[in-house]
Design a protein around this motif. Structure first.
Motif, PDB file in Angstrom:
ATOM      1  N   TYR A  38       0.856  -1.182   0.000  1.00 40.59           N
ATOM      2  CA  TYR A  38       0.000   0.000   0.000  1.00 40.59           C
ATOM      3  C   TYR A  38       0.890   1.229   0.000  1.00 40.59           C
ATOM      4  O   TYR A  38       1.878   1.297   0.734  1.00 40.59           O
ATOM      5  N   ASP A  56      -6.950  -1.187  -5.519  1.00 43.36           N
ATOM      6  CA  ASP A  56      -7.886  -0.200  -4.968  1.00 43.36           C
ATOM      7  C   ASP A  56      -7.236   1.172  -4.990  1.00 43.36           C
ATOM      8  O   ASP A  56      -6.013   1.305  -5.161  1.00 43.36           O
ATOM      9  N   TYR A  59      -7.774   5.637  -3.722  1.00 44.48           N
ATOM     10  CA  TYR A  59      -8.439   6.704  -2.975  1.00 44.48           C
ATOM     11  C   TYR A  59      -7.737   8.013  -3.293  1.00 44.48           C
ATOM     12  O   TYR A  59      -6.507   8.056  -3.420  1.00 44.48           O
ATOM     13  N   LYS A  65     -12.656   4.994  -1.084  1.00 42.32           N
ATOM     14  CA  LYS A  65     -11.813   3.878  -1.465  1.00 42.32           C
ATOM     15  C   LYS A  65     -12.604   3.029  -2.454  1.00 42.32           C
ATOM     16  O   LYS A  65     -13.696   2.547  -2.141  1.00 42.32           O
ATOM     17  N   TRP A 107     -15.391  -1.657   1.842  1.00 42.12           N
ATOM     18  CA  TRP A 107     -15.108  -0.376   1.207  1.00 42.12           C
ATOM     19  C   TRP A 107     -15.472   0.787   2.129  1.00 42.12           C
ATOM     20  O   TRP A 107     -14.792   1.816   2.131  1.00 42.12           O
ATOM     21  N   THR A 110     -12.697   3.358   3.374  1.00 43.48           N
ATOM     22  CA  THR A 110     -12.847   4.796   3.120  1.00 43.48           C
ATOM     23  C   THR A 110     -12.592   5.589   4.393  1.00 43.48           C
ATOM     24  O   THR A 110     -11.870   6.602   4.385  1.00 43.48           O
ATOM     25  N   ARG A 121      -8.872   5.601   5.268  1.00 44.27           N
ATOM     26  CA  ARG A 121      -8.045   6.467   4.428  1.00 44.27           C
ATOM     27  C   ARG A 121      -8.345   7.942   4.660  1.00 44.27           C
ATOM     28  O   ARG A 121      -7.464   8.783   4.508  1.00 44.27           O
TER      29      ARG A 121
END
Length: 377
Positions: free
Chosen positions: A28, A57, A59, A66, A82, A86, A89
């Motif tokens: 990530y 994925d 964002y 996300k 998700w 979200t 993030r």
């Protein structure tokens, strides 16, 4: 402070490097800019997940959601995955905004220049008969394109390559549970998520995993009396593939070949290209020999000696998620040339934003910095 072409090339090569054997990775990457940049597709904050270098994925600070980048992620992961992702993030986005400013102060950088903070984390495994064996983990931060802080998984401690990172190292090393959790995530939780994603991805790729193989020639860019003969295999999965350029069934030595390395396509499959320069009149007996786990027998494509396919549209260098990663790297370095960049790299964990330990509890600089690495898959 400027950035020459050499560092750019090195970074791009690092992204393009092929994985050998049955290795797989899950990483990530978070990138935060210190101020808004008026460039299309470039946001104050972005985050993405990469499975074997393919984006799964994404964002950004504009849409603040996300979202899946692969059909199988959209189909397999539940809605709450998700939603939690979200929220996680969004939390990280706020943390990055605070810490970019703090690191600028620590580095004595002014507010007019652009800085970038980037964090990357994740794991690499060896897949033997479907059983994933942990190989290594990465949890690292970069500032202005240079390494700032990284986690030593074996010794369970933080490493500060620059004096400015020492306060953070001392603070985080004093939080034993943080280091224990970081090690646990890299060695176990990340591997669990990688295994799950691989199972989902492999299921979706079963019907289009064998490679398509092409062999063609074009004029050499280095010599007017030579041709560049290229073998291209694309659309294959998994990524482990062997390719040989041969003449009269004898493999050409590797030191004569130029290889692109295994690169991801946008649909989760991969491609590999190898080339060699030959004399224009030397057109007989060349072929491309490819072996892959999806093939019952090797594929052999003979070159017909022509150069009619020199500009064929099938040659794709960077597509899909890989294209986005390269764009981020290049733009960050270009922006660094104009100003300065702050780069920190760490990773996500499971789908729960409230893990047993959150970096929200640990500051990067004394009590001024609150890390936001929540738990996310």
């Amino acid at each position: 402070m400027g950035v020459g072409l050499a560092p750019v090339a090195l970074l791009l090569c690092a992204v393009c490097a092929p994985a050998l054997g049955d290795k797989h990775s899950l990483f990530y990457i978070y990138t935060s800019l210190s101020k808004n940049v008026d460039l299309p597709g470039i946001y104050d904050f972005t985050a993405m997940g990469l499975l074997d270098d393919s984006e799964i994925d994404y964002y950004n600070s504009k849409d603040q959601m996300k979202i899946p980048r692969q059909d199988w992620m959209r189909e397999k992961m539940q809605e709450d995955y998700w939603e939690k992702g979200t929220q996680s993030r969004k939390s990280k986005e706020q943390w990055f905004r605070v810490n970019v400013d703090i690191l600028m102060q620590r580095m004595r950088h002014n507010q007019t220049d652009l800085h970038v903070l980037q964090w990357r984390h994740g794991c690499e495994v060896d897949d033997k008969n479907g059983k994933m064996k942990y190989l290594s983990g990465i949890d690292e931060y970069s500032y202005d394109g240079s390494e700032f802080l990284s986690f030593d998984d074996e010794n369970m401690r933080w490493v500060a390559p620059v004096p400015a990172a020492e306060p953070t190292k001392r603070k985080w090393d004093n939080v034993t549970i943080l280091n224990q959790y970081t090690k646990g995530y890299l060695e176990r939780e990340c591997v669990d998520w990688l295994t799950k994603f691989m199972e989902y991805g492999q299921e979706s790729l079963r019907n289009h995993s064998p490679p398509d193989v092409y062999v063609f020639a074009k004029k050499s860019q280095t010599s007017s009396d030579k041709l560049t003969l290229t073998c291209l295999a694309t659309g294959f999965y998994p990524k482990d593939l062997k390719m040989r350029l041969r003449r009269f069934t004898t493999s050409l030595p590797d030191h004569l070949l130029t290889s692109s390395g295994v690169r991801p396509n946008g649909d989760g499959t991969y491609q590999l290209r190898k080339s060699v320069d030959i004399q224009k009149e030397d057109t007989a007996g060349y072929d491309c020999y490819v072996t892959h786990s999806t093939l019952q027998e090797p594929v052999t494509k003979e070159w017909d000696g022509s150069c009619k396919d020199c500009r064929m549209g099938i040659i794709v260098s960077f597509v899909g998620g890989f294209f986005l990663v390269v764009i981020v790297v290049v733009v960050v370095l270009v922006l660094r040339h104009k100003g300065m960049i702050c780069w920190r790299s760490d990773g996500e964990t499971n789908g729960d934003i409230n893990g047993p330990v959150s970096y929200n509890q640990v500051s990067m600089e004394c009590d001024e910095m609150n890390s936001a690495s929540g738990v996310e898959g």
